[in-house]
Scaffold this motif. Sequence first.
Motif, PDB file in Angstrom:
ATOM      1  N   LYS A   1      11.534  16.149  -4.206  1.00  0.00           N
ATOM      2  CA  LYS A   1      11.662  15.194  -3.053  1.00  0.00           C
ATOM      3  C   LYS A   1      10.309  14.936  -2.488  1.00  0.00           C
ATOM      4  O   LYS A   1       9.375  15.647  -2.205  1.00  0.00           O
ATOM      5  CB  LYS A   1      12.411  15.894  -1.663  1.00  0.00           C
ATOM      6  N   LEU A   2       9.983  13.647  -2.356  1.00  0.00           N
ATOM      7  CA  LEU A   2       8.680  12.873  -2.368  1.00  0.00           C
ATOM      8  C   LEU A   2       8.762  11.818  -0.786  1.00  0.00           C
ATOM      9  O   LEU A   2       9.778  11.595  -0.503  1.00  0.00           O
ATOM     10  CB  LEU A   2       8.488  11.880  -3.294  1.00  0.00           C
ATOM     11  N   VAL A   3       7.695  12.169  -0.080  1.00  0.00           N
ATOM     12  CA  VAL A   3       7.503  11.389   0.958  1.00  0.00           C
ATOM     13  C   VAL A   3       6.196  10.615   0.722  1.00  0.00           C
ATOM     14  O   VAL A   3       5.100  10.973   0.548  1.00  0.00           O
ATOM     15  CB  VAL A   3       7.212  12.483   2.317  1.00  0.00           C
ATOM     16  N   CYS A   4       6.398   9.244   0.940  1.00  0.00           N
ATOM     17  CA  CYS A   4       5.299   8.293   1.058  1.00  0.00           C
ATOM     18  C   CYS A   4       5.344   7.495   2.147  1.00  0.00           C
ATOM     19  O   CYS A   4       6.427   7.143   2.678  1.00  0.00           O
ATOM     20  CB  CYS A   4       5.358   7.342  -0.351  1.00  0.00           C
ATOM     21  N   ASP A   5       4.013   6.985   2.488  1.00  0.00           N
ATOM     22  CA  ASP A   5       3.794   5.970   3.696  1.00  0.00           C
ATOM     23  C   ASP A   5       3.884   4.693   2.624  1.00  0.00           C
ATOM     24  O   ASP A   5       2.924   4.545   1.676  1.00  0.00           O
ATOM     25  CB  ASP A   5       2.862   6.333   4.419  1.00  0.00           C
TER      26      ASP A   5
ATOM     27  N   ARG B   1       0.903  -1.399   0.022  1.00  0.00           N
ATOM     28  CA  ARG B   1      -0.140   0.075   0.117  1.00  0.00           C
ATOM     29  C   ARG B   1       0.837   1.312  -0.021  1.00  0.00           C
ATOM     30  O   ARG B   1       1.816   1.486   0.940  1.00  0.00           O
ATOM     31  CB  ARG B   1      -0.865   0.205   1.131  1.00  0.00           C
ATOM     32  N   ALA B   2       0.518   2.029  -0.919  1.00  0.00           N
ATOM     33  CA  ALA B   2       1.405   3.130  -1.195  1.00  0.00           C
ATOM     34  C   ALA B   2       0.485   4.593  -0.651  1.00  0.00           C
ATOM     35  O   ALA B   2      -0.571   4.728  -1.487  1.00  0.00           O
ATOM     36  CB  ALA B   2       2.218   3.318  -2.473  1.00  0.00           C
ATOM     37  N   ARG B   3       0.927   5.470  -0.148  1.00  0.00           N
ATOM     38  CA  ARG B   3      -0.010   6.630   0.179  1.00  0.00           C
ATOM     39  C   ARG B   3       1.134   7.885   0.116  1.00  0.00           C
ATOM     40  O   ARG B   3       2.017   7.743   1.078  1.00  0.00           O
ATOM     41  CB  ARG B   3      -0.381   6.702   1.480  1.00  0.00           C
ATOM     42  N   MET B   4       0.747   8.813  -0.876  1.00  0.00           N
ATOM     43  CA  MET B   4       1.516  10.058  -0.990  1.00  0.00           C
ATOM     44  C   MET B   4       1.213  10.929   0.076  1.00  0.00           C
ATOM     45  O   MET B   4       0.084  11.399   0.308  1.00  0.00           O
ATOM     46  CB  MET B   4       1.264  10.827  -2.455  1.00  0.00           C
ATOM     47  N   VAL B   5       2.231  11.346   0.879  1.00  0.00           N
ATOM     48  CA  VAL B   5       2.214  12.387   1.957  1.00  0.00           C
ATOM     49  C   VAL B   5       2.504  13.618   1.473  1.00  0.00           C
ATOM     50  O   VAL B   5       1.609  14.597   1.482  1.00  0.00           O
ATOM     51  CB  VAL B   5       3.023  11.761   2.877  1.00  0.00           C
ATOM     52  N   SER B   6       3.508  13.881   0.759  1.00  0.00           N
ATOM     53  CA  SER B   6       4.086  15.171   0.306  1.00  0.00           C
ATOM     54  C   SER B   6       5.092  14.976  -0.917  1.00  0.00           C
ATOM     55  O   SER B   6       5.608  14.036  -1.026  1.00  0.00           O
ATOM     56  CB  SER B   6       4.654  16.123   1.408  1.00  0.00           C
ATOM     57  N   LEU B   7       5.006  16.266  -1.765  1.00  0.00           N
ATOM     58  CA  LEU B   7       5.967  16.335  -2.783  1.00  0.00           C
ATOM     59  C   LEU B   7       6.743  17.703  -2.862  1.00  0.00           C
ATOM     60  O   LEU B   7       5.838  18.792  -3.021  1.00  0.00           O
ATOM     61  CB  LEU B   7       5.387  15.936  -4.124  1.00  0.00           C
ATOM     62  N   ASP B   8       7.661  17.990  -2.840  1.00  0.00           N
ATOM     63  CA  ASP B   8       8.706  19.290  -2.953  1.00  0.00           C
ATOM     64  C   ASP B   8       9.169  19.058  -4.333  1.00  0.00           C
ATOM     65  O   ASP B   8      10.057  18.406  -4.632  1.00  0.00           O
ATOM     66  CB  ASP B   8       9.314  19.273  -1.885  1.00  0.00           C
ATOM     67  N   HIS B   9       8.674  19.889  -5.401  1.00  0.00           N
ATOM     68  CA  HIS B   9       9.213  19.975  -6.860  1.00  0.00           C
ATOM     69  C   HIS B   9       9.430  21.262  -6.834  1.00  0.00           C
ATOM     70  O   HIS B   9       8.860  22.163  -6.807  1.00  0.00           O
ATOM     71  CB  HIS B   9       7.846  19.617  -7.525  1.00  0.00           C
TER      72      HIS B   9
END
Length: 142
Positions: free
Chosen positions: A119-123, A16-24
């Motif tokens: 920069k991506l943060v996923c759970d 299971r992948a859940r996107m938390v944030s993306l810094d582009h």
Amino acid sequence: PLMIGNWTPLPVGMLRARMVSLDHRGMKHDILSIFRTREKLHLHLHVGHDVWHSNDAESHSHDFIVFDVAQKLYISLRDESDEEQAAVAGPYSLEEAYRLSGSVIELVELQPPHRVKGKLVCDFEWLDVVDQEEISGSANIP
């Protein structure tokens, strides 16, 4: 279901992948604001043949059915046409993906000098497959 000839492989689990944030490009986006940016970029993750495009604010998580623990997770930031990759990360083994949960994943350009473009943060969560007989025996589910 996936079929190979007359044989249907059984899943070994689910990532299971859940996107938390993306810094582009220096602009930080939370889960909803990423979809309101002027640049029509979206996150593209895939495991095997299962692909998740996060270009919809309603779709901030996805369950990848895994048939082989040797499968890899591929991550890319793509343009609106889905043809051009702006940046990539991985591939990651499923174990690596699980360990990356909550950590910053750098998305880099494909061409040298491979600058960091986001920069991506996923759970990431691993879910085991449970035999239906085990479930119906313990929970009285028909």
